[in-house]
Write a protein that holds these residues in place. Structure first.
Motif, PDB file in Angstrom:
ATOM      1  N   THR A 126     -18.884  20.063  19.403  1.00 55.96           N
ATOM      2  CA  THR A 126     -20.296  19.812  19.645  1.00 55.96           C
ATOM      3  C   THR A 126     -20.997  19.802  18.297  1.00 55.96           C
ATOM      4  N   VAL A 127     -21.144  18.631  17.731  1.00 60.52           N
ATOM      5  CA  VAL A 127     -21.685  18.511  16.376  1.00 60.52           C
ATOM      6  C   VAL A 127     -23.198  18.713  16.379  1.00 60.52           C
ATOM      7  N   GLY A 128     -23.668  19.531  15.461  1.00 55.93           N
ATOM      8  CA  GLY A 128     -25.096  19.783  15.331  1.00 55.93           C
ATOM      9  C   GLY A 128     -25.523  19.705  13.875  1.00 55.93           C
ATOM     10  N   MET A 129     -26.835  19.689  13.663  1.00 53.22           N
ATOM     11  CA  MET A 129     -27.376  19.558  12.310  1.00 53.22           C
ATOM     12  C   MET A 129     -28.478  20.575  12.072  1.00 53.22           C
ATOM     13  N   ILE A 130     -28.480  21.137  10.859  1.00 55.24           N
ATOM     14  CA  ILE A 130     -29.471  22.136  10.471  1.00 55.24           C
ATOM     15  C   ILE A 130     -30.109  21.707   9.149  1.00 55.24           C
ATOM     16  N   TYR A 131     -31.441  21.679   9.106  1.00 59.10           N
ATOM     17  CA  TYR A 131     -32.164  21.433   7.860  1.00 59.10           C
ATOM     18  C   TYR A 131     -32.485  22.769   7.193  1.00 59.10           C
ATOM     19  N   MET A 132     -32.277  22.837   5.878  1.00 58.71           N
ATOM     20  CA  MET A 132     -32.723  23.983   5.083  1.00 58.71           C
ATOM     21  C   MET A 132     -33.342  23.422   3.796  1.00 58.71           C
ATOM     22  N   LEU A 133     -34.535  22.866   3.924  1.00 61.70           N
ATOM     23  CA  LEU A 133     -35.175  22.191   2.806  1.00 61.70           C
ATOM     24  C   LEU A 133     -35.745  23.153   1.767  1.00 61.70           C
ATOM     25  N   GLU A 134     -35.789  24.448   2.102  1.00 62.03           N
ATOM     26  CA  GLU A 134     -36.191  25.453   1.116  1.00 62.03           C
ATOM     27  C   GLU A 134     -34.973  26.022   0.388  1.00 62.03           C
ATOM     28  N   GLY A 135     -33.779  25.537   0.737  1.00 57.05           N
ATOM     29  CA  GLY A 135     -32.557  26.087   0.162  1.00 57.05           C
ATOM     30  C   GLY A 135     -32.089  27.294   0.949  1.00 57.05           C
ATOM     31  N   GLY A 136     -31.069  27.978   0.419  1.00 59.87           N
ATOM     32  CA  GLY A 136     -30.555  29.141   1.129  1.00 59.87           C
ATOM     33  C   GLY A 136     -29.666  30.000   0.252  1.00 59.87           C
ATOM     34  N   THR A 137     -29.525  31.256   0.630  1.00 55.62           N
ATOM     35  CA  THR A 137     -28.638  32.187  -0.056  1.00 55.62           C
ATOM     36  C   THR A 137     -27.801  32.917   0.973  1.00 55.62           C
ATOM     37  N   ASP A 138     -26.542  33.144   0.653  1.00 59.79           N
ATOM     38  CA  ASP A 138     -25.638  33.870   1.545  1.00 59.79           C
ATOM     39  C   ASP A 138     -24.814  34.846   0.721  1.00 59.79           C
ATOM     40  N   ALA A 139     -24.451  35.960   1.329  1.00 60.29           N
ATOM     41  CA  ALA A 139     -23.674  36.966   0.607  1.00 60.29           C
ATOM     42  C   ALA A 139     -22.289  36.472   0.255  1.00 60.29           C
ATOM     43  N   SER A 140     -21.738  35.596   1.070  1.00 59.58           N
ATOM     44  CA  SER A 140     -20.362  35.163   0.861  1.00 59.58           C
ATOM     45  C   SER A 140     -20.155  33.760   1.400  1.00 59.58           C
ATOM     46  N   TYR A 145     -19.950  37.225   8.050  1.00 57.47           N
ATOM     47  CA  TYR A 145     -20.696  38.437   8.363  1.00 57.47           C
ATOM     48  C   TYR A 145     -20.883  39.363   7.166  1.00 57.47           C
ATOM     49  N   ALA A 146     -20.627  38.868   5.968  1.00 63.32           N
ATOM     50  CA  ALA A 146     -20.872  39.669   4.769  1.00 63.32           C
ATOM     51  C   ALA A 146     -22.373  39.908   4.621  1.00 63.32           C
ATOM     52  N   THR A 147     -22.733  41.111   4.223  1.00 61.80           N
ATOM     53  CA  THR A 147     -24.148  41.448   4.050  1.00 61.80           C
ATOM     54  C   THR A 147     -24.509  41.705   2.592  1.00 61.80           C
ATOM     55  N   ALA A 148     -23.502  41.751   1.735  1.00 64.68           N
ATOM     56  CA  ALA A 148     -23.750  41.974   0.312  1.00 64.68           C
ATOM     57  C   ALA A 148     -22.588  41.400  -0.483  1.00 64.68           C
ATOM     58  N   PRO A 149     -22.829  41.005  -1.730  1.00 67.42           N
ATOM     59  CA  PRO A 149     -21.732  40.475  -2.551  1.00 67.42           C
ATOM     60  C   PRO A 149     -20.714  41.554  -2.877  1.00 67.42           C
ATOM     61  N   THR A 150     -19.472  41.143  -3.087  1.00 71.27           N
ATOM     62  CA  THR A 150     -18.409  42.065  -3.468  1.00 71.27           C
ATOM     63  C   THR A 150     -17.798  41.595  -4.780  1.00 71.27           C
TER      64      THR A 150
END
Length: 202
Positions: A126-140, A145-150
């Motif tokens: 089920t293909v979907g699309m997400i816009y993130m025009l402000e950019g994004g940051t992720d821990a990993s 499910y990472a909540t902080a960098p290692t």
């Protein structure tokens, strides 16, 4: 990474000019970095004051203007801030990440996101699309499910982009790994049920 400096062979008489241009470029880059940090701080502050405006900043006006706006509660449940009418859902910036990362998703992507947040299998094919025009940051880039960098994964910072979710076949041939080049399309969370394609814009 995309090429950030052009190296040229110039005669000795141009050495001072090169040094001057290099200094000017470094100053310009430093100014750009400060401006980006100021923008991120302003967006975060705006998100706290107006989560609807934050959520709408994630997608094109033609989509965000008629989208449903929801916000996650502390217990993980979702609160509807505004009902929409076009099948898209937008969420404001998450206060748990270091930069602004609001998102707007279509109905298929919303099902995928709910599965990810609920630790459940996402809908198959089920293909979907997400816009993130402000950019994004992720821990990993490898652990959904990472909540902080290692020690072996750092915060992944991507500028304005779209995400294509729900198709493992779509990911073949794209790079992945803990520290991807975020200037080109890459796979986030490869090898997990939530692997998806990140496509930078601009």
């Amino acid at each position: 990474m995309t090429l950030s400096k052009n190296y040229c062979l110039l005669v000795a008489s141009a050495a001072l000019a090169i040094a001057g241009c290099s200094a000017q470029k470094a100053t310009s880059n430093a100014t750009d970095n400060v401006a980006a940090a100021d923008t991120a701080a302003a967006n975060t502050a705006a998100s706290a004051r107006d989560p609807v405006a934050s959520a709408m900043s994630a997608g094109p006006k033609s989509i965000a203007g008629d989208a449903t706006i929801v916000m996650a509660n502390a217990d993980g449940s979702m609160k509807t801030l505004r009902e929409g009418k076009n099948g898209w859902t937008c969420m404001p910036d998450s206060p748990t990440t270091p930069g602004p990362d609001p998102m707007c998703m279509d109905a298929n992507a919303a099902k995928w996101a709910m599965a990810w947040m609920g630790h459940k299998p996402p809908p198959a094919n089920t293909v979907g699309m997400i816009y993130m025009l402000e950019g994004g940051t992720d821990a990993s880039n490898v652990d959904p499910y990472a909540t902080a960098p290692t020690g072996d994964n750092d915060w992944v910072k991507t500028g304005p982009h779209v995400m294509v979710v729900g198709s493992q076949n779509l990911l073949k041939g794209y790079p992945s790994g803990a520290k991807p080049d975020t200037n080109v399309p890459y796979v986030m969370w490869a090898g997990t049920p939530y692997a998806h394609l990140m496509v930078p814009i601009g």
